[in-house]
Write an enzyme that holds these catalytic residues in place. Sequence first.
Site, mmCIF file in Angstrom:
data_model
loop_
_atom_site.group_PDB
_atom_site.id
_atom_site.type_symbol
_atom_site.label_atom_id
_atom_site.label_comp_id
_atom_site.label_asym_id
_atom_site.label_seq_id
_atom_site.Cartn_x
_atom_site.Cartn_y
_atom_site.Cartn_z
ATOM 1 N N GLU A 152 0.884 -1.163 0.000
ATOM 2 C CA GLU A 152 0.000 0.000 0.000
ATOM 3 C C GLU A 152 0.925 1.217 0.000
ATOM 4 O O GLU A 152 1.658 1.441 0.963
ATOM 5 C CB GLU A 152 -0.889 -0.013 1.241
ATOM 6 C CG GLU A 152 -1.897 1.101 1.262
ATOM 7 C CD GLU A 152 -2.747 1.065 2.532
ATOM 8 O OE1 GLU A 152 -3.824 1.648 2.504
ATOM 9 O OE2 GLU A 152 -2.320 0.460 3.538
ATOM 10 N N ASP A 177 -3.652 10.842 8.584
ATOM 11 C CA ASP A 177 -2.399 10.259 9.044
ATOM 12 C C ASP A 177 -1.919 10.862 10.353
ATOM 13 O O ASP A 177 -1.988 12.073 10.557
ATOM 14 C CB ASP A 177 -1.311 10.441 7.984
ATOM 15 C CG ASP A 177 -1.600 9.645 6.726
ATOM 16 O OD1 ASP A 177 -1.905 8.454 6.860
ATOM 17 O OD2 ASP A 177 -1.540 10.219 5.622
ATOM 18 N N TYR A 207 -11.514 -1.938 3.577
ATOM 19 C CA TYR A 207 -10.482 -1.577 4.569
ATOM 20 C C TYR A 207 -11.215 -1.170 5.848
ATOM 21 O O TYR A 207 -11.895 -0.157 5.886
ATOM 22 C CB TYR A 207 -9.662 -0.415 4.018
ATOM 23 C CG TYR A 207 -8.422 -0.009 4.800
ATOM 24 C CD1 TYR A 207 -8.415 0.090 6.188
ATOM 25 C CD2 TYR A 207 -7.259 0.319 4.128
ATOM 26 C CE1 TYR A 207 -7.287 0.481 6.878
ATOM 27 C CE2 TYR A 207 -6.110 0.730 4.812
ATOM 28 C CZ TYR A 207 -6.135 0.806 6.181
ATOM 29 O OH TYR A 207 -5.014 1.202 6.867
#
Length: 268
Positions: free
Chosen positions: A50, A61, A176
């Site tokens: 990924e 993030d 995911y």
Amino acid sequence: MPQRISALFEKTQREGRSAFIAYVCAGDPTPGRGFAACKALIDAGVDMLELGVPFSDPLADGLTNQLAAQRALESGANHDTVFQQVREIRAYAPDLPIVFYTYYNLVFSQGEEAYVKMAKDAGVDGILMLDLPPEEAGTFLEICRSHAMDTVFIVAPTTPETRVKTICDATTGFVYYVSRAGVTGERASLVSDLSERVALIREHTDLPVSVGFGISKPEHVKAVGEIADGVIVGSALVNCIGANAGDQEALVSALGDKAKTLLSGIGR
């Protein structure tokens, strides 16, 4: 020829194990050393890469991956260097699935169709856009279908069940599941309701379900691997790059060792 992503999950299912998906930021620590980092992971035995596309405002993030994007951008990473890194990975590992982890502005600025075509031509198999809701992704989904590009969407712990089906319907690669609310980063422990949440997602899709965010130890990998089809590890690997950014030999060694330690959690 089957898509690389579906072929991988068919393979791991036959082998009775979960797939190990490794996240790193493309061009980290520099565009010149980005491939060496990925090669170390491939040689260690990871099943899928990924690749984070470096972005100046990576809102999903945590600090580790923010710093990775910053290192890449400050050392000259751009669209051309990212696609070049993909081509290098593809030449080295023809069957390894590669998924972009990116943000919509990076795609929109190039034009959706032009970007998807560039990514496909370089060797990308799937695209996960953190900030593109499936309800607003109609054109993008059509473009991805026309270029045989898989899509990956995220289900969060806070996602209501009424919306899980919408997310699953927009996904063609794997779903995911973000194991905890918040941003990326290493965690000391796993959440307690993981099995129930993965089971809920499976009620709405036959696609593989992979779990990420906070997985940082072999015992985490083992526990998640017993529940999910894929285990996604990022920050624990990216920290190896950050700690050895100035020394490629040390970086490759540390990254390979960390990956092998984590892979032991699924018996690899």
